[in-house]
Design a protein around this motif. Structure first.
Motif, PDB file in Angstrom:
ATOM      1  N   ARG A  45      62.508  37.675  42.833  1.00 51.85           N
ATOM      2  CA  ARG A  45      63.374  38.154  41.761  1.00 51.85           C
ATOM      3  C   ARG A  45      62.656  38.235  40.420  1.00 51.85           C
ATOM      4  O   ARG A  45      62.957  39.090  39.608  1.00 51.85           O
ATOM      5  N   GLN A  46      61.720  37.310  40.180  1.00 52.72           N
ATOM      6  CA  GLN A  46      61.027  37.248  38.892  1.00 52.72           C
ATOM      7  C   GLN A  46      60.067  38.420  38.741  1.00 52.72           C
ATOM      8  O   GLN A  46      59.405  38.814  39.698  1.00 52.72           O
ATOM      9  N   SER A  47      60.001  38.949  37.525  1.00 56.50           N
ATOM     10  CA  SER A  47      59.007  39.988  37.251  1.00 56.50           C
ATOM     11  C   SER A  47      57.686  39.316  36.909  1.00 56.50           C
ATOM     12  O   SER A  47      57.633  38.124  36.599  1.00 56.50           O
ATOM     13  N   VAL A  48      56.609  40.092  36.986  1.00 57.85           N
ATOM     14  CA  VAL A  48      55.274  39.538  36.805  1.00 57.85           C
ATOM     15  C   VAL A  48      54.451  40.513  35.970  1.00 57.85           C
ATOM     16  O   VAL A  48      54.748  41.711  35.921  1.00 57.85           O
ATOM     17  N   ILE A  49      53.429  39.981  35.285  1.00 57.43           N
ATOM     18  CA  ILE A  49      52.542  40.812  34.472  1.00 57.43           C
ATOM     19  C   ILE A  49      51.586  41.564  35.384  1.00 57.43           C
ATOM     20  O   ILE A  49      51.063  41.001  36.345  1.00 57.43           O
ATOM     21  N   VAL A  50      51.347  42.830  35.090  1.00 61.34           N
ATOM     22  CA  VAL A  50      50.422  43.657  35.877  1.00 61.34           C
ATOM     23  C   VAL A  50      48.999  43.130  35.684  1.00 61.34           C
ATOM     24  O   VAL A  50      48.633  42.666  34.598  1.00 61.34           O
ATOM     25  N   ALA A  51      48.195  43.194  36.736  1.00 58.25           N
ATOM     26  CA  ALA A  51      46.801  42.748  36.671  1.00 58.25           C
ATOM     27  C   ALA A  51      46.032  43.581  35.650  1.00 58.25           C
ATOM     28  O   ALA A  51      46.330  44.756  35.431  1.00 58.25           O
ATOM     29  N   LYS A  52      45.036  42.949  35.042  1.00 59.85           N
ATOM     30  CA  LYS A  52      44.261  43.600  33.996  1.00 59.85           C
ATOM     31  C   LYS A  52      43.542  44.844  34.515  1.00 59.85           C
ATOM     32  O   LYS A  52      43.395  45.834  33.799  1.00 59.85           O
ATOM     33  N   THR A  53      43.124  44.817  35.777  1.00 57.31           N
ATOM     34  CA  THR A  53      42.411  45.961  36.358  1.00 57.31           C
ATOM     35  C   THR A  53      43.316  47.171  36.529  1.00 57.31           C
ATOM     36  O   THR A  53      42.839  48.299  36.453  1.00 57.31           O
ATOM     37  N   ASP A  54      44.612  46.957  36.760  1.00 56.19           N
ATOM     38  CA  ASP A  54      45.546  48.064  36.967  1.00 56.19           C
ATOM     39  C   ASP A  54      46.179  48.557  35.673  1.00 56.19           C
ATOM     40  O   ASP A  54      46.681  49.684  35.620  1.00 56.19           O
ATOM     41  N   SER A  55      46.155  47.746  34.627  1.00 51.33           N
ATOM     42  CA  SER A  55      46.902  48.081  33.415  1.00 51.33           C
ATOM     43  C   SER A  55      46.363  49.320  32.717  1.00 51.33           C
ATOM     44  O   SER A  55      47.119  50.056  32.089  1.00 51.33           O
ATOM     45  N   LYS A  56      45.061  49.582  32.835  1.00 49.21           N
ATOM     46  CA  LYS A  56      44.491  50.773  32.190  1.00 49.21           C
ATOM     47  C   LYS A  56      45.026  52.040  32.843  1.00 49.21           C
ATOM     48  O   LYS A  56      45.406  52.995  32.156  1.00 49.21           O
ATOM     49  N   ASN A  57      45.076  52.070  34.173  1.00 50.81           N
ATOM     50  CA  ASN A  57      45.581  53.235  34.888  1.00 50.81           C
ATOM     51  C   ASN A  57      47.063  53.469  34.603  1.00 50.81           C
ATOM     52  O   ASN A  57      47.502  54.604  34.452  1.00 50.81           O
ATOM     53  N   ILE A  58      47.829  52.377  34.534  1.00 53.09           N
ATOM     54  CA  ILE A  58      49.258  52.503  34.286  1.00 53.09           C
ATOM     55  C   ILE A  58      49.514  53.000  32.860  1.00 53.09           C
ATOM     56  O   ILE A  58      50.386  53.820  32.635  1.00 53.09           O
ATOM     57  N   SER A  59      48.714  52.531  31.902  1.00 51.50           N
ATOM     58  CA  SER A  59      48.908  52.970  30.529  1.00 51.50           C
ATOM     59  C   SER A  59      48.555  54.441  30.349  1.00 51.50           C
ATOM     60  O   SER A  59      49.075  55.113  29.451  1.00 51.50           O
ATOM     61  N   GLN A  60      47.694  54.998  31.219  1.00 52.65           N
ATOM     62  CA  GLN A  60      47.418  56.429  31.182  1.00 52.65           C
ATOM     63  C   GLN A  60      48.601  57.231  31.735  1.00 52.65           C
ATOM     64  O   GLN A  60      48.870  58.340  31.274  1.00 52.65           O
ATOM     65  N   LEU A  61      49.312  56.661  32.706  1.00 50.89           N
ATOM     66  CA  LEU A  61      50.506  57.326  33.242  1.00 50.89           C
ATOM     67  C   LEU A  61      51.667  57.288  32.247  1.00 50.89           C
ATOM     68  O   LEU A  61      52.543  58.139  32.269  1.00 50.89           O
ATOM     69  N   LEU A  62      51.659  56.261  31.379  1.00 47.13           N
ATOM     70  CA  LEU A  62      52.748  56.061  30.416  1.00 47.13           C
ATOM     71  C   LEU A  62      52.181  56.088  29.007  1.00 47.13           C
ATOM     72  O   LEU A  62      52.035  55.035  28.359  1.00 47.13           O
ATOM     73  N   PRO A  63      51.852  57.255  28.464  1.00 42.57           N
ATOM     74  CA  PRO A  63      51.182  57.300  27.161  1.00 42.57           C
ATOM     75  C   PRO A  63      52.060  56.852  25.995  1.00 42.57           C
ATOM     76  O   PRO A  63      51.541  56.411  24.980  1.00 42.57           O
ATOM     77  N   TYR A  64      53.370  56.944  26.125  1.00 44.07           N
ATOM     78  CA  TYR A  64      54.253  56.605  24.995  1.00 44.07           C
ATOM     79  C   TYR A  64      55.023  55.307  25.217  1.00 44.07           C
ATOM     80  O   TYR A  64      56.000  55.041  24.522  1.00 44.07           O
ATOM     81  N   LEU A  65      54.605  54.507  26.167  1.00 44.15           N
ATOM     82  CA  LEU A  65      55.279  53.237  26.432  1.00 44.15           C
ATOM     83  C   LEU A  65      54.881  52.204  25.398  1.00 44.15           C
ATOM     84  O   LEU A  65      53.748  52.089  25.009  1.00 44.15           O
TER      85      LEU A  65
END
Length: 65
Positions: A45-65
């Motif tokens: 149920r608990q949410s978790v922080i995304v791994a540092k290695t994946d966060s760069k790719n995710i931030s490219q998918l979400l430019p205005y987040l």
């Protein structure tokens, strides 16, 4: 210059914390819950922080987040 499109699938799955880190929900919570222990389901149920290695790719998918 044209705007960058947000990946709508990623926008539904990730959100940003107050400190700027990306948060995600855990997988394996949608079905076949009878064989999973109560302790396991509770921890999913608990949410978790995304791994540092994946966060760069995710931030490219979400430019205005």
């Amino acid at each position: 210059m044209p705007k960058i499109k947000t990946n709508r699938g990623a926008a539904k799955r990730f959100r940003k914390t107050g400190t700027g880190k990306i948060r995600r929900n855990k997988a394996y919570t949608s079905h076949i819950l009878t064989k999973k222990t109560t302790k396991r389901k509770r921890s999913l149920r608990q949410s978790v922080i995304v791994a540092k290695t994946d966060s760069k790719n995710i931030s490219q998918l979400l430019p205005y987040l």
